[in-house]
Write a protein that holds these residues in place. Structure first.
Motif, PDB file in Angstrom:
ATOM      1  N   SER A 300      57.912  63.953  26.813  1.00 47.47           N
ATOM      2  CA  SER A 300      57.304  63.103  27.820  1.00 47.47           C
ATOM      3  C   SER A 300      56.106  63.819  28.437  1.00 47.47           C
ATOM      4  CB  SER A 300      58.319  62.772  28.919  1.00 47.47           C
ATOM      5  OG  SER A 300      57.713  62.060  29.963  1.00 47.47           O
ATOM      6  N   PRO A 301      54.933  63.199  28.470  1.00 50.43           N
ATOM      7  CA  PRO A 301      53.736  63.891  28.985  1.00 50.43           C
ATOM      8  C   PRO A 301      53.907  64.433  30.392  1.00 50.43           C
ATOM      9  CG  PRO A 301      53.125  61.845  27.895  1.00 50.43           C
ATOM     10  CD  PRO A 301      54.620  61.844  27.990  1.00 50.43           C
ATOM     11  N   LYS A 302      54.587  63.702  31.262  1.00 47.26           N
ATOM     12  CA  LYS A 302      54.768  64.132  32.639  1.00 47.26           C
ATOM     13  C   LYS A 302      56.171  64.659  32.905  1.00 47.26           C
ATOM     14  CE  LYS A 302      51.345  61.007  34.688  1.00 47.26           C
ATOM     15  NZ  LYS A 302      51.105  59.965  35.716  1.00 47.26           N
ATOM     16  N   GLY A 303      56.994  64.742  31.878  1.00 49.23           N
ATOM     17  CA  GLY A 303      58.357  65.170  32.090  1.00 49.23           C
ATOM     18  C   GLY A 303      59.240  64.027  32.545  1.00 49.23           C
ATOM     19  N   SER A 304      60.488  64.316  32.774  1.00 48.34           N
ATOM     20  CA  SER A 304      61.458  63.301  33.194  1.00 48.34           C
ATOM     21  C   SER A 304      61.382  63.097  34.699  1.00 48.34           C
ATOM     22  CB  SER A 304      62.874  63.739  32.814  1.00 48.34           C
ATOM     23  OG  SER A 304      62.979  63.940  31.418  1.00 48.34           O
ATOM     24  N   GLN A 305      61.387  61.844  35.113  1.00 49.64           N
ATOM     25  CA  GLN A 305      61.435  61.558  36.547  1.00 49.64           C
ATOM     26  C   GLN A 305      62.807  61.929  37.082  1.00 49.64           C
ATOM     27  OE1 GLN A 305      60.450  57.521  37.663  1.00 49.64           O
ATOM     28  NE2 GLN A 305      61.368  57.753  39.702  1.00 49.64           N
TER      29      GLN A 305
END
Length: 865
Positions: A300-305
């Motif tokens: 995931s580009p921004k990581g996991s929420q």
């Protein structure tokens, strides 16, 4: 330095590889991490007989930076020859915690006496004689004698061994002895049990552990609520398919302090669950996190929420926030009955046996247009059947909540009513909720009340005593809970006291013992002559560090059992200090046991000592204790055979007879006949509550009266918070303050300060001076909201003086942070000089949070090291 877009991820992997390389290579680190030993860091638990990097559910790989940092510290080389000749105490006093930790492994006994400019090496024989002599002198200072003769049996107890006829007799001390024993959470159950026993046989109840400075407030509160002072859930209640659908993370930053928990949090969200974070400071790892062992998270580009909702109350505002949630639920219940009087509601009984109604009208939480309706499929806001059948004192609690005004709740919490109602609505729609908290909840003068209020909110909806729901104090060190289970506290539980006396045929002292901070105060008054530190860093853990240093230095003899240097060896030494080097957990010659925060007991195999000195390798903690106390007490006291207690199996047999719930530990290292596993690790019975029957006298969970809410500053002007500066400063992590918040009128307006730990730190141990996730390259900083910086005419990176009623720090740099205005944060343990010695009256836990400070431009620069 710049923060990454998400916590974890490739920076964590690269850091791990660098640490492995510096520790002798990846293969050496891999073998160490895969050994059958429990993790050395947080009490989340990992390792043991299922193998390193495996949790009790069998999931692999379970590992984090904290595990690697601790292992790398134990794998570093020994302190080089000539180190103490080059660095005297004066120069060492200017070392940072990180520099002391990285000086190397301790391998030879050290001593520093009055007049010595530094520590010097001594032989094991001399060290043991010195410590034993100091113990004898402290015990005989009140003319108490140690003689030989027939052993005195405890009242109504007989020694199990018939060979106690020529044992040592210890006459009870005529007054409390001028000694104390301090335990960290790094030791094994075997070492903790043995030193606890020997300290009491020696004649004192001044026996305490590091939990008094962290989660003692949790234990006191939970003991009163459920009858058990630990977590009410097991790991499966979080991670299993039938696990929780809502997780509250309150007053902590597990992304830095318990990183492996983040994989579990992500699993909850993937099952459709929600996560509510409550913390005055916006933490990157609780917004976005990349789990290195999870491909989906890494890609995931921004990581996991992580957080579905991130609520930022004032420091100290959690009590009011949860009182507000309780008020919403109770008002919703009352409105439900008012609007539907005479209407029969259908009630279902779930598979867990908890009654819940099937409807809740949308009007219940419609008091604010910003709050979404609680939909017709929602349950009642409170579970009346549960409250009636499984709790007590509810009416008194309800009256206390109803007496609170919303103005009072909003002012104390810093959170608008509409926002509290939104959180209550999410909770009302949850079927299974777990409440987890850390020291942001316990480090207050109302820490016990904080935990009671969280538990009360859980009980209102029957979320205590059912699968997939309950209470989880996120404990710090790997075996801090086990040390507590071994009875390490100033007052032994009656059942443990009587079992000890019966088992060994001895009489133990019954005079009141002192808690940790009381021991420091007694030392300051000149009333302590001897102190024993079983690991840890008591000085680094103390509030008002200037007072702590003066107190600890007034002690005649201080003994440390340690693997590496820390600030306590320098600033918290006694007039004479002796450091005894001990083996790390995975170097022990005999197996040991540890207990996780989920009440799961693991067996660690131990291993081979990595380093040796001229006198051989360091010793195990148990060997050090038995060699010293045999010189003090003799080989036998009553039915206690000190020579036999060198065997861990003998200690575990005693634990199984004395500590409730630990009966299986006697055979934990015996392979089951029907399995190939090498040990029978176990869950401690009677602490997990999957049915609403509790260990209280009534079998019901207890509500407690609602205490007064902490009063925040009422004189400051209230204005809408401008969050634009915060948005610009934090790379897209937007601030969420949505309520009028006090804004300082001048530099003299006190901010509320909390002490925090960095991503490169574990408890008092600092592995890295930078904090990657908060984007700061040093620790002598104060994190403030941009509005608070501007209102004082200051700028980012200005040097300031931070003052409290206890002390001051000069030359501190200002750094912007996404923290609720009116609040600030500084790093522990450096900022302990600002922390007053105020404590929670019930738990005696110091208030490391909610400290009133002022911030002014510095007129001088900090001392250069």
């Amino acid at each position: 330095m710049t923060s990454p877009r998400a916590a974890g991820g490739w920076p964590a992997i690269i850091y791990t590889l660098k640490k492995a390389r510096a520790s002798g290579g990846f293969l050496r680190m891999w073998r160490a991490m895969r050994s059958k030993n429990a993790c050395k860091t947080c009490a989340l638990g990992m390792g043991g007989q299922l193998g390193g990097m495996v949790n009790e559910r069998g999931r692999f790989p379970e590992v984090c930076k904290k595990s690697v940092q601790a292992m790398a510290a134990d794998m570093q080389g020994r302190i080089r020859e000539g180190f103490f000749a080059e660095f005297g105490v004066d120069r060492l006093s200017r070392f940072t915690p990180r520099e002391l930790e990285h000086s190397g492994r301790l391998v030879e006994p050290l001593i520093a006496e009055p007049g010595d400019k530094s520590y010097r090496a001594i032989s094991w024989e001399e060290a043991i004689e010195r410590v034993a002599g100091a113990l004898k002198e402290a015990r005989t200072s009140d003319s108490t004698e140690i003689t030989d003769g027939n052993a005195e049996s405890a009242e109504n107890a007989r020694p199990e061994s018939s060979s106690a006829n020529s044992a040592t007799t210890l006459r009870p001390p005529r007054r409390p002895l001028p000694v104390f024993f301090y335990f960290s959470g790094r030791s094994s159950n075997e070492a903790a049990f043995l030193l606890n026993l020997l300290g009491r046989v020696y004649g004192t109840n001044n026996i305490n552990n590091c939990s008094y400075f962290c989660h003692q407030a949790s234990g006191v509160a939970l003991k009163g609520i459920t009858g058990s002072g630990t977590a009410s859930i097991v790991l499966d209640d979080l991670t299993g398919e039938d696990g929780c659908d809502l997780l509250f993370i309150i007053g902590g930053n597990p992304a830095s302090n318990h990183p492996r928990l983040m994989r579990t949090v992500i699993d909850i969200r993937r099952r459709g669950g929600k996560v509510i974070v409550i913390n005055p400071l916006k933490e990157l790892g609780l917004v976005r996190f990349k789990v290195p062992s999870d491909v989906r998270s890494m890609l995931s580009p921004k990581g996991s929420q992580i957080a579905d909702e991130y609520i930022q109350p004032h420091i100290g505002g959690d009590l009011a926030l949860f009182a507000g949630i309780a008020k919403v639920l109770l008002e919703g219940q009352r409105q439900e009955h008012r609007e539907h009087r005479g209407v029969t509601e259908s009630t279902e009984r779930g598979k867990n046996g908890v009654s819940q109604t099937s409807t809740l009208p949308s009007s219940v939480l419609s008091v604010s247009p910003s709050v979404p309706s609680v939909f017709p499929s929602s349950p009642l806001p409170i579970d009346e059947a549960y409250l009636a059948n499984h709790t007590e004192n509810f009416d008194e609690f309800r009256a206390g909540i109803e007496a609170l005004s919303w103005d009072e709740i909003e002012a104390s919490s810093g959170i608008a009513r509409a926002e509290i109602e939104r959180i209550a609505a999410i909770y009302a729609n949850s079927n299974k909720t777990v409440f987890a908290w850390t020291m942001g909840i316990t480090h207050h003068t109302h820490g016990v009340d904080n935990v009671r209020m969280i538990a009360a909110v859980a009980m209102l909806r029957g979320m205590l005593g059912r699968p997939g729901a309950g209470l989880l104090p996120l404990r710090g060190h790997s075996n801090v809970q086990g040390v507590g289970s071994m009875g390490v506290e100033p007052k032994l539980k009656w059942e443990v006291l009587t079992a000890m006396q019966h088992k060994f045929g001895i009489t133990l002292p019954t005079s009141p013992g002192m808690d940790t901070l009381a021991c420091i105060d007694a030392a300051a008054r000149g009333e302590i002559r001897f102190a024993w530190h079983l690991g840890g860093n008591l000085f680094g853990s103390c509030p008002d560090s200037a007072h702590a240093a003066r107190a600890l230095r007034s002690i005649d003899t201080t003994v440390f059992l340690s693997t590496t240097l820390n600030t306590g060896h320098i600033h918290g030494r006694g007039r004479t200090s002796i450091i005894l080097p001990v083996l790390a957990r995975d170097e022990e010659p005999q197996s040991t046991t540890q207990e996780s925060m989920f009440n799961y007991v693991r067996l660690s195999d131990g291993g081979r000592a990595r380093y040796t000195g001229e006198q051989g390798p360091p010793l195990s903690e148990v060997e050090v204790m038995t060699r010293i106390f045999r010189k003090v007490l003799g080989d036998r006291v009553g039915g206690l055979d000190l020579a036999g207690m060198t065997r861990h199996t003998t200690i575990r047999e005693a634990i199984s007879r004395i500590i409730p719930g630990y009966e299986p530990v006697a055979t934990i290292d015996v392979p089951p006949a029907s399995e190939k596993r090498a040990a029978q690790e176990f869950q401690i019975p009677g602490r997990t509550f999957h049915t609403p029957h509790f260990k209280t006298p009534s079998g019901r969970a207890r509500f407690f009266p609602v205490p007064p809410l902490p009063i925040q500053d009422r004189n400051a002007k209230s204005t809408e918070v401008d969050t634009e500066n915060a948005r610009k400063a934090f790379s897209g992590i937007s601030s969420v303050p949505s309520v009028p918040s006090p804004r300082p009128l001048c530099s003299a307006f006190p901010l509320r300060l909390m002490t925090i730990r960095s991503e490169g730190q574990f408890n008092t141990v600092v592995y890295e001076d930078h904090d990657l996730y908060r984007g700061t390259d040093q620790r002598e900083v104060i994190l403030m909201h941009p509005d608070d910086i501007a209102s004082r005419g200051l700028r980012v990176d200005d040097r300031v003086t931070v003052r409290s009623g206890t002390g001051e720090m000069t030359g501190i740099r200002i750094r912007p942070a996404d923290i609720r205005p009116g609040n600030a944060a500084m790093y522990y343990p450096e900022a302990n000089i600002l922390v007053p010695p105020a404590t929670d009256p019930e738990s005696q836990t110091p208030a490391f949070k909610n400290i009133a400070i002022t911030v002014e431009p510095s007129r001088s620069l900090p001392m250069l090291r």
